[in-house]
Design a protein around this motif. Sequence first.
Motif, PDB file in Angstrom:
ATOM      1  N   PRO A  93     -14.473  37.504 -12.886  1.00  0.00           N
ATOM      2  CA  PRO A  93     -13.861  36.512 -13.781  1.00  0.00           C
ATOM      3  C   PRO A  93     -13.546  37.102 -15.154  1.00  0.00           C
ATOM      4  O   PRO A  93     -14.440  37.620 -15.839  1.00  0.00           O
ATOM      5  CB  PRO A  93     -14.942  35.424 -13.880  1.00  0.00           C
ATOM      6  N   LEU A  98      -5.343  35.888  -8.363  1.00  0.00           N
ATOM      7  CA  LEU A  98      -6.452  35.006  -7.998  1.00  0.00           C
ATOM      8  C   LEU A  98      -7.604  35.793  -7.390  1.00  0.00           C
ATOM      9  O   LEU A  98      -8.773  35.525  -7.681  1.00  0.00           O
ATOM     10  CB  LEU A  98      -5.975  33.936  -7.022  1.00  0.00           C
ATOM     11  N   ARG A  99      -7.268  36.765  -6.550  1.00  0.00           N
ATOM     12  CA  ARG A  99      -8.328  37.568  -5.919  1.00  0.00           C
ATOM     13  C   ARG A  99      -9.146  38.316  -6.969  1.00  0.00           C
ATOM     14  O   ARG A  99     -10.388  38.314  -6.929  1.00  0.00           O
ATOM     15  CB  ARG A  99      -7.709  38.550  -4.928  1.00  0.00           C
ATOM     16  N   ARG A 126     -11.333  35.991  -9.093  1.00  0.00           N
ATOM     17  CA  ARG A 126     -12.515  35.495  -8.391  1.00  0.00           C
ATOM     18  C   ARG A 126     -13.573  36.579  -8.240  1.00  0.00           C
ATOM     19  O   ARG A 126     -14.766  36.297  -8.297  1.00  0.00           O
ATOM     20  CB  ARG A 126     -12.103  34.952  -7.023  1.00  0.00           C
ATOM     21  N   ARG A 170      -4.938  26.722 -10.184  1.00  0.00           N
ATOM     22  CA  ARG A 170      -6.104  27.060  -9.360  1.00  0.00           C
ATOM     23  C   ARG A 170      -7.226  27.668 -10.197  1.00  0.00           C
ATOM     24  O   ARG A 170      -8.410  27.395  -9.964  1.00  0.00           O
ATOM     25  CB  ARG A 170      -5.699  28.007  -8.238  1.00  0.00           C
ATOM     26  N   LEU A 171      -6.845  28.497 -11.166  1.00  0.00           N
ATOM     27  CA  LEU A 171      -7.860  29.077 -12.046  1.00  0.00           C
ATOM     28  C   LEU A 171      -8.638  27.992 -12.767  1.00  0.00           C
ATOM     29  O   LEU A 171      -9.877  28.017 -12.830  1.00  0.00           O
ATOM     30  CB  LEU A 171      -7.210  30.012 -13.067  1.00  0.00           C
ATOM     31  N   GLN A 172      -7.924  27.023 -13.338  1.00  0.00           N
ATOM     32  CA  GLN A 172      -8.582  25.983 -14.125  1.00  0.00           C
ATOM     33  C   GLN A 172      -9.403  25.037 -13.247  1.00  0.00           C
ATOM     34  O   GLN A 172     -10.371  24.446 -13.720  1.00  0.00           O
ATOM     35  CB  GLN A 172      -7.549  25.190 -14.930  1.00  0.00           C
ATOM     36  N   SER A 173      -9.019  24.886 -11.994  1.00  0.00           N
ATOM     37  CA  SER A 173      -9.791  24.022 -11.095  1.00  0.00           C
ATOM     38  C   SER A 173     -11.090  24.669 -10.670  1.00  0.00           C
ATOM     39  O   SER A 173     -12.047  23.986 -10.298  1.00  0.00           O
ATOM     40  CB  SER A 173      -8.962  23.674  -9.856  1.00  0.00           C
ATOM     41  N   GLU A 174     -11.144  25.996 -10.734  1.00  0.00           N
ATOM     42  CA  GLU A 174     -12.343  26.719 -10.295  1.00  0.00           C
ATOM     43  C   GLU A 174     -13.256  27.087 -11.461  1.00  0.00           C
ATOM     44  O   GLU A 174     -14.479  27.075 -11.334  1.00  0.00           O
ATOM     45  CB  GLU A 174     -11.932  27.999  -9.555  1.00  0.00           C
ATOM     46  N   ARG A 175     -12.662  27.419 -12.597  1.00  0.00           N
ATOM     47  CA  ARG A 175     -13.442  27.867 -13.746  1.00  0.00           C
ATOM     48  C   ARG A 175     -12.544  27.847 -14.970  1.00  0.00           C
ATOM     49  O   ARG A 175     -11.432  28.354 -14.931  1.00  0.00           O
ATOM     50  CB  ARG A 175     -13.959  29.298 -13.513  1.00  0.00           C
ATOM     51  N   ARG A 176     -13.007  27.242 -16.047  1.00  0.00           N
ATOM     52  CA  ARG A 176     -12.203  27.167 -17.273  1.00  0.00           C
ATOM     53  C   ARG A 176     -11.955  28.582 -17.794  1.00  0.00           C
ATOM     54  O   ARG A 176     -12.885  29.302 -18.150  1.00  0.00           O
ATOM     55  CB  ARG A 176     -12.927  26.321 -18.321  1.00  0.00           C
ATOM     56  N   THR A 177     -10.687  28.983 -17.796  1.00  0.00           N
ATOM     57  CA  THR A 177     -10.308  30.323 -18.216  1.00  0.00           C
ATOM     58  C   THR A 177      -9.160  30.247 -19.217  1.00  0.00           C
ATOM     59  O   THR A 177      -8.135  29.628 -18.925  1.00  0.00           O
ATOM     60  CB  THR A 177      -9.853  31.167 -17.012  1.00  0.00           C
TER      61      THR A 177
END
Length: 244
Positions: free
Chosen positions: A45, A38-39, A42, A66-73
Motif C-alpha cells: 500500500p 491495483l495489484r 494491494r 476501488r482503491l478508496q473502497s479498500e483503503r483510504r489512499t
Amino acid sequence: MTTILVVDDEPNIREVVGLYLRREGHTVVEASDGEEALRLARQHPPDLVVLDLMLPKLSGLEVCRRLQSERRTPVIMLTAKSEENDRIIGLGVGADDYIVKPFSPRELALRVRSVLRRSEVQTALGVEPVVADGDLRLDTDARSVSLAGREISLTTREFDLLAYLMAHPGRALRREDLMRDVWGWEFGDQSTVTVHVRRVREKIEADPAEPRRLVTVWGVGYRWDPAPDSRGDALARTYGESGQ
C-alpha cells in the motif's frame, strides 16, 4: 520515507515524474495500466498515488474507486483539458487533487507535498471527518469550517493549522513544533506561525484580542482550549490519557 505509486501508460511521463519525486526523497513505484496499479497497491500500500485518468485495461476512475473502497489512499489525478467531467467524477470518488497535462513536474512535486501534509493532518484527527467544538465545525473531507452555521473562509495553511490544533486539544504546542508538523519545515522564520495564528483568531474568535479557544502559552507557544460541552473535550481526555 513515503512510497508513491505513479500510474501512467506513457513511459516518458513515468520517468520524469519518478525523477522529480525521488529528488524529493520519496520511494517511487511505477505501473503502466489500471490492473497493475491495483495489484501493486494491494501488495505494498502506497502513501499516495499519482494516477492518470486514461489507462489501458482499467480506467483511472475505476482504479480510484476501488482503491478508496479498500483503503483510504491520497490520490492526485493526471488529466487532459478535455476530461473536465471525469475530473469532477474523480474528485467525487475520492481523488484529493488533479493536475492538467501538460504539467510542470515541479508543480506536481509541490502538489504531492501538499496532499501528503493534508493527509497527515486528517489522520491526526482520527477516523471521524467532522470535528465540532461548540458552534465551531471543521470538516476534513470537505475542507470547510463553519462558525454558528456561517461558512468561514480559510486559506489552505490556515485550515491545516486549525485542524492540527483541534486534533491536539489542551496541549501546549511550541512554534517550532507547529512549523514542523503543519508547514513541514525544520527551519524557518517562526513569525510565520504567529501571523497565521493571528489570522485564524480573527476568523473564529469573538474577540481576537482576548482569545478563548486559540490561546497563547507564554514562553511556549499556543494551546487549543475546547468548549467543555463539545467533542473537543472528549478529544482532550483521549489525547491527555494517551500522552499524545
